[in-house]
Enzyme design. Structure first.
Site, mmCIF file in Angstrom:
data_model
loop_
_atom_site.group_PDB
_atom_site.id
_atom_site.type_symbol
_atom_site.label_atom_id
_atom_site.label_comp_id
_atom_site.label_asym_id
_atom_site.label_seq_id
_atom_site.Cartn_x
_atom_site.Cartn_y
_atom_site.Cartn_z
ATOM 1 N N HIS A 95 0.649 -1.215 -0.014
ATOM 2 C CA HIS A 95 -0.046 0.297 0.111
ATOM 3 C C HIS A 95 0.890 1.074 -0.114
ATOM 4 C CE1 HIS A 95 -3.490 2.312 0.333
ATOM 5 N NE2 HIS A 95 -3.006 2.803 1.357
ATOM 6 N N GLU A 122 -4.236 9.670 1.814
ATOM 7 C CA GLU A 122 -4.495 8.371 1.913
ATOM 8 C C GLU A 122 -5.764 7.931 0.768
ATOM 9 O OE1 GLU A 122 -5.202 4.807 2.018
ATOM 10 O OE2 GLU A 122 -3.752 4.847 3.600
ATOM 11 N N THR A 143 -11.050 -0.563 -5.093
ATOM 12 C CA THR A 143 -10.241 -1.726 -5.670
ATOM 13 C C THR A 143 -9.335 -2.201 -4.896
ATOM 14 O OG1 THR A 143 -9.344 -0.269 -6.978
ATOM 15 C CG2 THR A 143 -11.327 -1.373 -7.916
ATOM 16 N N CYS A 166 -3.546 1.769 -5.606
ATOM 17 C CA CYS A 166 -3.046 2.720 -4.423
ATOM 18 C C CYS A 166 -2.094 3.741 -5.148
ATOM 19 C CB CYS A 166 -2.650 1.985 -3.062
ATOM 20 S SG CYS A 166 -1.603 0.891 -3.320
ATOM 21 N N THR A 219 -22.141 5.521 -5.815
ATOM 22 C CA THR A 219 -23.005 6.012 -4.641
ATOM 23 C C THR A 219 -22.100 7.195 -4.112
ATOM 24 O OG1 THR A 219 -23.625 4.027 -4.445
ATOM 25 C CG2 THR A 219 -23.520 5.458 -2.355
ATOM 26 N N HIS A 258 -11.360 20.570 -22.455
ATOM 27 C CA HIS A 258 -12.140 20.005 -23.020
ATOM 28 C C HIS A 258 -13.530 20.793 -23.396
ATOM 29 C CE1 HIS A 258 -9.849 16.522 -21.024
ATOM 30 N NE2 HIS A 258 -10.438 15.881 -22.028
ATOM 31 N N ARG A 260 -17.654 -5.989 -13.950
ATOM 32 C CA ARG A 260 -16.562 -6.791 -13.865
ATOM 33 C C ARG A 260 -16.302 -7.751 -12.575
ATOM 34 N NH1 ARG A 260 -11.750 -3.447 -15.715
ATOM 35 N NH2 ARG A 260 -11.177 -3.277 -13.553
ATOM 36 N N ASN A 313 -19.700 -10.188 -8.549
ATOM 37 C CA ASN A 313 -20.188 -9.473 -9.834
ATOM 38 C C ASN A 313 -20.460 -8.025 -9.392
ATOM 39 O OD1 ASN A 313 -19.633 -11.079 -11.789
ATOM 40 N ND2 ASN A 313 -21.572 -12.332 -11.344
ATOM 41 N N GLN A 337 -20.351 -3.290 -10.411
ATOM 42 C CA GLN A 337 -20.190 -2.420 -11.140
ATOM 43 C C GLN A 337 -19.427 -1.159 -10.775
ATOM 44 O OE1 GLN A 337 -23.993 -1.332 -13.109
ATOM 45 N NE2 GLN A 337 -23.518 -2.385 -14.862
#
Length: 369
Positions: free
Chosen positions: A150, A170, A212, A216, A295, A317, A334, A345, A347
């Site tokens: 980490h 962090e 995930t 990191c 969320t 942009h 995934r 499973n 998203q």
């Protein structure tokens, strides 16, 4: 919230073999089941924006050689939803020096350094160098002294005639499962204090953006770039730390995993004097650009103060993009290992995967000039 890349040594380099990882047994080759699984892999990459980054990197990987080619292929496979058996915390760290070099060239004044551990950061505080720099380093296990997977980022200001001020970002959480993250942060704080840095001039900012298990290093690299681009805002935070204060900490600390633990504890759980805050209270909105959770993006944009409702893409942009729009643009389905280490499973936004592909492309483009 134990979603941090822990365990193992950063120094053990993994070699990714796409042939070994992706080649099925002979009995399964060219069978209907095999073709169906391949089609399923393709469906997992549902983001056109992510697919564009995949397509942009492919020709560079095709002409690459050596470990960087294997790294690029592993990143492509992950972004495409294929199963990989490597730790990207280790792969990213192995190739981080090349990315740091490229970003320092692209961003004059970034002064980004890649340290082997927090002790190298402390040595840099005591040596001659730029008055402002950023550093990425892995945490250290207090029990063994072993560097872990980490990584975090530190934004540093050196003050003539005074102690340095340090903002540690962090990407996941301060506390972590079984308080392991907290113990590692405390080790860094303890060694900083023993080196003469007043902990009242150190802050740890918890973003909770990393969901995930092993991104990191990429978050830390992105945070370093963002800290440089928002240097004026960071200067204000450092100015407060010089006087031992962190604005909004009285309310913000309670929104961190540290604050939640402190609310149920009768004793100090982090080294006394050090500051802590939730990233959305003190950092610019673009620090959440690559956040995995939709969320979280929606909750941040509903803040009454509106500080998380602005654009996260650059002014270059033609159309502004906010947190929710960014998350949805890179949203994929995934199979991933979640916090409890059980397959599920799910998203989430793979924007951080897109950032990794972009950084690898920049390294390879420089090598292949």
């Amino acid at each position: 919230m134990g979603n941090v890349c822990v365990g193992g040594s950063r120094m053990s380099h993994q070699v990714y073999s796409p042939d070994r990882a992706d080649t099925p047994p002979r009995s399964e080759r060219n069978t209907p089941d095999r073709r169906q699984r391949a089609a399923g892999d393709a469906e997992r990459t549902q983001s056109m924006r992510l697919q564009q980054k995949i397509n942009d990197l492919k020709p560079y990987v095709r002409h690459a050689r050596g470990p960087i080619k294997a790294y690029g292929q592993a990143a492509l496979d992950r972004a495409s939803g294929k199963k990989t058996s490597v730790s990207f915390a280790e792969l990213d760290a192995t190739h981080l020096d090349a990315m740091v070099y490229i970003e320092n060239q692209r961003n004059p004044g970034l002064n980004l350094k890649h340290f082997r551990d927090h002790k190298e950061l402390i040595q840099a505080l005591q040596s001659d160098g730029p008055s402002a720099f950023r550093a990425i380093f892995p945490q250290t296990c207090p029990e063994t002294g072993q560097t872990l997977k980490h990584h975090v980022m530190a934004d540093v200001r050196l003050h003539q005639g005074g102690a340095p001020t340090i903002i540690i970002t962090e990407p996941a959480v301060i506390v972590g499962a079984r308080y392991q993250q907290l113990q590692r942060h405390n080790l860094t704080l303890e060694d900083l204090s023993e080196s003469g840095v007043p902990l009242s001039q150190v802050a740890i900012i918890e973003t909770q953006a990393q969901k995930t298990s092993d991104d990191c290093v990429m978050y830390s690299l992105n945070y370093a770039i963002k800290a440089h681009k928002n240097a004026a805002q960071f200067d204000d935070i450092h100015h407060g730390l010089q006087h031992g204060t962190l604005s909004t900490e009285s309310e913000s600390r309670a929104r961190t995993t540290l604050g939640a633990l402190e609310a149920s504890s009768s004793y100090s759980v982090m080294h006394e004097g050090a500051h802590a805050a939730f990233g959305a209270d003190v950092l610019p909105v673009d620090f959440y650009k690559h956040g995995a959770s939709l969320t979280q993006a929606k909750q941040l944009m509903k803040r009454p103060d509106g500080r998380m409702a602005g654009r996260v893409n650059s002014e270059g942009h033609s159309e502004a993009e906010n947190l929710v729009q960014r998350n949805q643009a890179f949203r994929v389905k995934r199979r991933e290992l979640l916090d409890d280490e059980t397959p599920s499973n799910t998203q989430f936004s793979a924007s951080i995967d897109g950032f990794r592909l972009q950084e690898i492309k920049r390294v390879l483009a420089e090598e292949q000039r």
